[in-house]
Design a protein around this motif. Sequence first.
Motif, PDB file in Angstrom:
ATOM      1  N   MET A  41      42.472  48.439  34.211  1.00 40.82           N
ATOM      2  CA  MET A  41      41.289  48.195  35.036  1.00 40.82           C
ATOM      3  C   MET A  41      40.262  49.308  34.871  1.00 40.82           C
ATOM      4  O   MET A  41      39.057  49.087  34.967  1.00 40.82           O
ATOM      5  CB  MET A  41      41.706  48.084  36.503  1.00 40.82           C
ATOM      6  CG  MET A  41      40.567  47.843  37.473  1.00 40.82           C
ATOM      7  SD  MET A  41      41.181  47.752  39.164  1.00 40.82           S
ATOM      8  CE  MET A  41      39.658  47.536  40.077  1.00 40.82           C
ATOM      9  N   MET A  45      36.093  49.242  35.417  1.00 43.14           N
ATOM     10  CA  MET A  45      35.519  49.910  36.572  1.00 43.14           C
ATOM     11  C   MET A  45      35.185  51.371  36.285  1.00 43.14           C
ATOM     12  O   MET A  45      34.515  52.023  37.076  1.00 43.14           O
ATOM     13  CB  MET A  45      36.457  49.793  37.777  1.00 43.14           C
ATOM     14  CG  MET A  45      36.491  48.397  38.367  1.00 43.14           C
ATOM     15  SD  MET A  45      34.844  47.833  38.846  1.00 43.14           S
ATOM     16  CE  MET A  45      35.237  46.271  39.614  1.00 43.14           C
ATOM     17  N   VAL A 104      39.078  43.251  35.539  1.00 38.47           N
ATOM     18  CA  VAL A 104      39.486  42.936  36.912  1.00 38.47           C
ATOM     19  C   VAL A 104      39.786  41.449  37.077  1.00 38.47           C
ATOM     20  O   VAL A 104      39.767  40.916  38.177  1.00 38.47           O
ATOM     21  CB  VAL A 104      38.397  43.374  37.924  1.00 38.47           C
ATOM     22  CG1 VAL A 104      38.223  44.879  37.895  1.00 38.47           C
ATOM     23  CG2 VAL A 104      37.063  42.690  37.640  1.00 38.47           C
ATOM     24  N   ASP A 106      42.025  38.667  37.643  1.00 41.66           N
ATOM     25  CA  ASP A 106      43.386  38.496  38.168  1.00 41.66           C
ATOM     26  C   ASP A 106      43.818  37.034  38.196  1.00 41.66           C
ATOM     27  O   ASP A 106      44.782  36.669  38.872  1.00 41.66           O
ATOM     28  CB  ASP A 106      43.493  39.098  39.578  1.00 41.66           C
ATOM     29  CG  ASP A 106      42.550  38.428  40.579  1.00 41.66           C
ATOM     30  OD1 ASP A 106      41.635  37.694  40.138  1.00 41.66           O
ATOM     31  OD2 ASP A 106      42.719  38.644  41.790  1.00 41.66           O
ATOM     32  N   SER A 163      36.023  35.120  36.197  1.00 39.90           N
ATOM     33  CA  SER A 163      36.679  36.276  36.802  1.00 39.90           C
ATOM     34  C   SER A 163      36.014  36.621  38.134  1.00 39.90           C
ATOM     35  O   SER A 163      34.954  36.086  38.478  1.00 39.90           O
ATOM     36  CB  SER A 163      36.581  37.463  35.841  1.00 39.90           C
ATOM     37  OG  SER A 163      36.910  38.682  36.472  1.00 39.90           O
ATOM     38  N   ARG A 164      36.643  37.518  38.880  1.00 36.30           N
ATOM     39  CA  ARG A 164      36.015  38.037  40.101  1.00 36.30           C
ATOM     40  C   ARG A 164      34.686  38.721  39.796  1.00 36.30           C
ATOM     41  O   ARG A 164      33.796  38.771  40.636  1.00 36.30           O
ATOM     42  CB  ARG A 164      36.927  39.078  40.763  1.00 36.30           C
ATOM     43  CG  ARG A 164      38.144  38.546  41.473  1.00 36.30           C
ATOM     44  CD  ARG A 164      38.974  39.703  42.013  1.00 36.30           C
ATOM     45  NE  ARG A 164      40.128  39.221  42.757  1.00 36.30           N
ATOM     46  CZ  ARG A 164      40.155  39.034  44.069  1.00 36.30           C
ATOM     47  NH1 ARG A 164      39.078  39.275  44.790  1.00 36.30           N
ATOM     48  NH2 ARG A 164      41.248  38.609  44.656  1.00 36.30           N
ATOM     49  N   TYR A 165      34.593  39.301  38.611  1.00 32.40           N
ATOM     50  CA  TYR A 165      33.393  40.030  38.201  1.00 32.40           C
ATOM     51  C   TYR A 165      32.684  39.169  37.170  1.00 32.40           C
ATOM     52  O   TYR A 165      33.083  39.113  36.008  1.00 32.40           O
ATOM     53  CB  TYR A 165      33.805  41.380  37.592  1.00 32.40           C
ATOM     54  CG  TYR A 165      32.687  42.372  37.390  1.00 32.40           C
ATOM     55  CD1 TYR A 165      32.617  43.530  38.174  1.00 32.40           C
ATOM     56  CD2 TYR A 165      31.714  42.191  36.413  1.00 32.40           C
ATOM     57  CE1 TYR A 165      31.608  44.459  37.985  1.00 32.40           C
ATOM     58  CE2 TYR A 165      30.701  43.108  36.221  1.00 32.40           C
ATOM     59  CZ  TYR A 165      30.652  44.246  37.010  1.00 32.40           C
ATOM     60  OH  TYR A 165      29.653  45.166  36.818  1.00 32.40           O
ATOM     61  N   LEU A 224      42.218  41.679  47.483  1.00 34.30           N
ATOM     62  CA  LEU A 224      42.946  42.557  46.570  1.00 34.30           C
ATOM     63  C   LEU A 224      43.759  43.593  47.324  1.00 34.30           C
ATOM     64  O   LEU A 224      44.856  43.966  46.919  1.00 34.30           O
ATOM     65  CB  LEU A 224      41.954  43.276  45.640  1.00 34.30           C
ATOM     66  CG  LEU A 224      41.296  42.433  44.550  1.00 34.30           C
ATOM     67  CD1 LEU A 224      40.367  43.297  43.718  1.00 34.30           C
ATOM     68  CD2 LEU A 224      42.343  41.800  43.654  1.00 34.30           C
ATOM     69  N   THR A 248      34.959  42.269  46.950  1.00 30.62           N
ATOM     70  CA  THR A 248      35.772  42.205  45.735  1.00 30.62           C
ATOM     71  C   THR A 248      35.437  40.964  44.901  1.00 30.62           C
ATOM     72  O   THR A 248      36.199  40.577  44.030  1.00 30.62           O
ATOM     73  CB  THR A 248      37.283  42.231  46.068  1.00 30.62           C
ATOM     74  OG1 THR A 248      37.591  41.199  47.008  1.00 30.62           O
ATOM     75  CG2 THR A 248      37.679  43.574  46.653  1.00 30.62           C
TER      76      THR A 248
END
Length: 556
Positions: A41, A45, A104, A106, A163-165, A224, A248
Amino acid sequence: MYPDKHTKLVDDSIKQRDLFKSDQEPFIGASRPGFVYMDSMGFGMGSSCLQITMQTKNIEEARYLYDSLAPLSPIMLSSTAAAPIFKGHLVNQDVRWNVVSGAVDDRTFIERGVEEYPGYNKFGGLDVDEHTLVKDCSKTNANGDIIGVFANDGKPIQHVPKSRYDSVANYLADSKHDTSYYSDKFNDLNAPINKSVYDRLIQEPNFDHYMANHFAHLFIRDPLVIFSERIDQDNTLENDHFENIQSTNWQTLRFKPPALYESNVDISTTPGWRVEFRPMEIQLTDFENAAYSTFISLLSKAIIKFKPNFYIPLSKVEENMGTAHKVDSAINDKFWFKDLDNWNLDYHEFRGYDLSWFDRYINIGNDELGGEEVYMNGYSVSGSTISLANGELNGAIPNGTVNGNTTNGKRRKSSNGMIITDDAEDLTYAKYSIDQIINGDVSGKFPGLIRLVIKLIATDLIPKSCHCPSTSLANDLTRIKYYLTLISKRAKGEIPTTAHWLRNKVLNHHQYKRDSKVTDFINYDIISDAIKVGDLSDRDVVESLFGEVITDYLFE
């Protein structure tokens, strides 16, 4: 990896070890030939970025600003490109975005719609019988649920495209604002939602379909992290449970509601409805970071004031995000954007608000060019005079009548100033260079984003006087002029993006072996030059990034 003459297709920085089960992942499918393998990660990040938050006066204005900034996200990602090197490799892209997105991510194999690695569970940690058969992960219902696949508690399993991002998946709609440009045809990504959250929100009087849909999409994911001491809360005064999900989901934009306060708190002094703009890359210098921060802040004000229509289908915005990753996309590629003839702006009203406006306002005598009358807040136009007071065309057609016909008060203007009624909804969009979008065209027919900002400054943010009344204001305006000059010149390709500058440092280094490797020695020299730029200690190095004009200003 950046493809060069001696580039190896295998990331040879991967070491064979057997400490954890995940150590085997690169050797069973996680590492792809020709790609850099980043298994932490921290690779995502650990990247830096530039995020700017703007506050609006109410929720309706915030929704319109959010939607207006969505198509600008890939444009500004490309314009601020600054990440051509990862894990000691020169890569075949210029920005960080997909690296953070992957770092990131998941989602389980089934949620991603891909085959699992040998020996791994298709459902990951989801509570699903591992012998459950899935005939087709792509078959989903309107909520994004995979048809016929459920967890052991009966909850559906979803296909999750992102993705989350990642980039935003929904417009919020401006129908409650006074613009009303939005059409459902623009929200074409079919983002999955948490149906139970949607059903609960849609019952609340303050949630229409679009707002309920936006938040229900955020809640397709689990938190998360949950801190044991924050499980039990007073939900009338604290919104940590919501922020645990909200904070998140890292998208190109974040819609930020006000916090909760006790009744005795004066909420006029607390943060209200905000929009956070998240795609921009961090730059090497404070000057650059201030330039892009100021630009987005002022552009947001200009959007709210002039009310342009930037809506295009989100699928085109998504395509633009891919384009923004390309090497030198800022000057070599074109991006989908609202047709420049349909911004709902009259270009006559922005004539004269180019970068020369600063000199005309600051310096006495610069308001006369070639014997023609040139005003502080715009040029004189044959047949019509632009008002000194607000830069609007005198004699503009009043709201409510067009060619003698009564209208509903909502109108659009083409770039030639013609008033168009809302009878036929405009859905046009086309591909443009970033230069066209930011700078407009040389004839001034399309104003471009910079002219919007300069007119805002001229008409809203400075004293109404013939010339600059103070030295301090002149210094501030001069600095803003060079901020905009930086953005303008990068859009034109007259000076390089940070990514282009860094890439060339590697490609032209005497120790580079054309193998896409950035050695310790090359890395040291790049950092040394970056420090020289930041410290303004070597004019030649500074000028290689900023060009002569901006370098002259920085060395004054």
